[in-house]
Write a protein that holds these residues in place. Sequence first.
Motif, short mmCIF file in Angstrom:
data_model
loop_
_atom_site.label_atom_id
_atom_site.label_comp_id
_atom_site.label_asym_id
_atom_site.label_seq_id
_atom_site.Cartn_x
_atom_site.Cartn_y
_atom_site.Cartn_z
N LEU A 1 0.83 -1.21 0.00
CA LEU A 1 0.00 0.00 0.00
C LEU A 1 0.86 1.26 0.00
N VAL A 2 1.91 1.25 0.80
CA VAL A 2 2.80 2.41 0.87
C VAL A 2 3.52 2.61 -0.47
N LEU A 3 4.01 1.52 -1.04
CA LEU A 3 4.69 1.61 -2.33
C LEU A 3 3.76 2.16 -3.40
N ARG A 4 2.53 1.71 -3.40
CA ARG A 4 1.58 2.21 -4.38
C ARG A 4 1.33 3.70 -4.21
N ALA A 5 1.22 4.14 -2.96
CA ALA A 5 1.00 5.56 -2.70
C ALA A 5 2.19 6.39 -3.17
N VAL A 6 3.41 5.89 -2.93
CA VAL A 6 4.61 6.62 -3.34
C VAL A 6 4.72 6.67 -4.86
N LEU A 7 4.46 5.55 -5.51
CA LEU A 7 4.59 5.48 -6.96
C LEU A 7 3.53 6.30 -7.68
N VAL B 1 15.76 1.12 -8.01
CA VAL B 1 14.46 1.34 -8.65
C VAL B 1 13.78 2.58 -8.08
N PHE B 2 13.80 2.72 -6.76
CA PHE B 2 13.13 3.87 -6.17
C PHE B 2 13.92 5.15 -6.35
N ILE B 3 15.24 5.07 -6.35
CA ILE B 3 16.02 6.28 -6.64
C ILE B 3 15.71 6.76 -8.06
N ALA B 4 15.64 5.82 -9.01
CA ALA B 4 15.31 6.18 -10.39
C ALA B 4 13.92 6.79 -10.46
N ARG B 5 12.99 6.22 -9.71
CA ARG B 5 11.63 6.75 -9.71
C ARG B 5 11.57 8.16 -9.14
N LEU B 6 12.25 8.38 -8.03
CA LEU B 6 12.24 9.70 -7.41
C LEU B 6 12.93 10.73 -8.30
N VAL B 7 14.01 10.32 -8.96
CA VAL B 7 14.71 11.24 -9.88
C VAL B 7 13.80 11.61 -11.04
N SER B 8 13.05 10.62 -11.55
CA SER B 8 12.16 10.89 -12.68
C SER B 8 11.02 11.83 -12.28
N LEU B 9 10.66 11.83 -10.99
CA LEU B 9 9.59 12.70 -10.51
C LEU B 9 10.09 14.09 -10.14
N ILE C 1 9.57 11.09 -0.07
CA ILE C 1 10.84 10.70 0.55
C ILE C 1 10.60 9.89 1.81
N ILE C 2 9.73 10.40 2.70
CA ILE C 2 9.42 9.67 3.93
C ILE C 2 8.74 8.35 3.61
N GLY C 3 7.87 8.36 2.60
CA GLY C 3 7.20 7.13 2.20
C GLY C 3 8.18 6.07 1.72
N ALA C 4 9.18 6.49 0.93
CA ALA C 4 10.17 5.54 0.43
C ALA C 4 11.01 4.97 1.58
N VAL C 5 11.41 5.82 2.52
CA VAL C 5 12.18 5.36 3.69
C VAL C 5 11.33 4.40 4.52
N SER D 1 2.72 9.28 -6.77
CA SER D 1 3.05 10.69 -6.60
C SER D 1 3.46 11.30 -7.94
N PHE D 2 3.18 12.58 -8.10
CA PHE D 2 3.50 13.26 -9.35
C PHE D 2 4.80 14.07 -9.26
N GLU D 3 5.29 14.25 -8.05
CA GLU D 3 6.53 14.97 -7.88
C GLU D 3 7.16 14.58 -6.55
N VAL D 4 8.45 14.83 -6.44
CA VAL D 4 9.17 14.50 -5.21
C VAL D 4 8.93 15.59 -4.18
N ASP D 5 8.45 15.19 -3.02
CA ASP D 5 8.29 16.11 -1.91
C ASP D 5 8.59 15.34 -0.64
N THR D 6 8.31 15.95 0.49
CA THR D 6 8.58 15.28 1.77
C THR D 6 7.81 13.98 1.88
N GLN D 7 6.59 13.95 1.34
CA GLN D 7 5.77 12.76 1.42
C GLN D 7 6.43 11.57 0.73
#
Length: 234
Positions: free
Chosen positions: A107-113, A202-210, A123-127, A115-121
């Motif tokens: 559920l957390v991964l789905r919520a993070v993925l 995978v998640f670093i690439a995703r966050l960079v793309s966002l 980052i904390i979600g990925a951690v 997202s339309f842009e990188v913000d505090t949400q």
Amino acid sequence: MFVSSQRSADATASFRFGRLLLIVVVAFMLSAVDDRWANAVTAFLVVALVLVAFRTTSLRTSSPKLALLTVVAVAAAVMTTFTDRTSSAMAVSAFAQAALITILLALVLRAVLRSFEVDTQTIIGAVTAYTMIGMAFAALYVGIDIVDDGQLSIPNSDRSQYAPFSFVVLTTLGFGDQTPTAPFAARVVVLQAVTGQVFLPVFIARLVSLYRRPGSDGSSTDDENAPSGEPGAS
């Protein structure tokens, strides 16, 4: 007005992810206490994890899935509190907690993925997701070792070793005092190590793309529409 409301919503969601991460960290720290009360508190923290995770990921709190997962989490916590630590009921409780954390992780991964842009949400979600992987495997190792005490070098009587061992494997830090001692556990350890290594890139690439530089939101299209070489294009 709309932008202000959106920022307020993001801040609230971010705070919720923060609470989720806090629960996982507290559960990890309590795992250092090898006592029945600490095990019970950790199990009931999984119940809190279920409730907060559903709210964080914007799922309805009245959802039948939430009710089902809450019942399973409470049952697992009760078994952890009142059954012998080497009993089959304790193994069932450990496996149930591992399954619950895995579902919440999804559920957390789905919520993070989403997202339309990188913000505090995000980052904390990925951690939070990364730490939940470690806690899920820690519960899995407890169950495996109860079923067969020869799977890991960790003494079944010392529950404080499973969570650190799990994070050592997840981060591929390298084995210390504890190692898998049977083929099945060795394969689970390899699966966790691969999961940890795949998750990070995978998640670093995703966050960079966002990632969007300040002022590069979709509403600012002047730079794209301005003719090249004119002052408005800069």
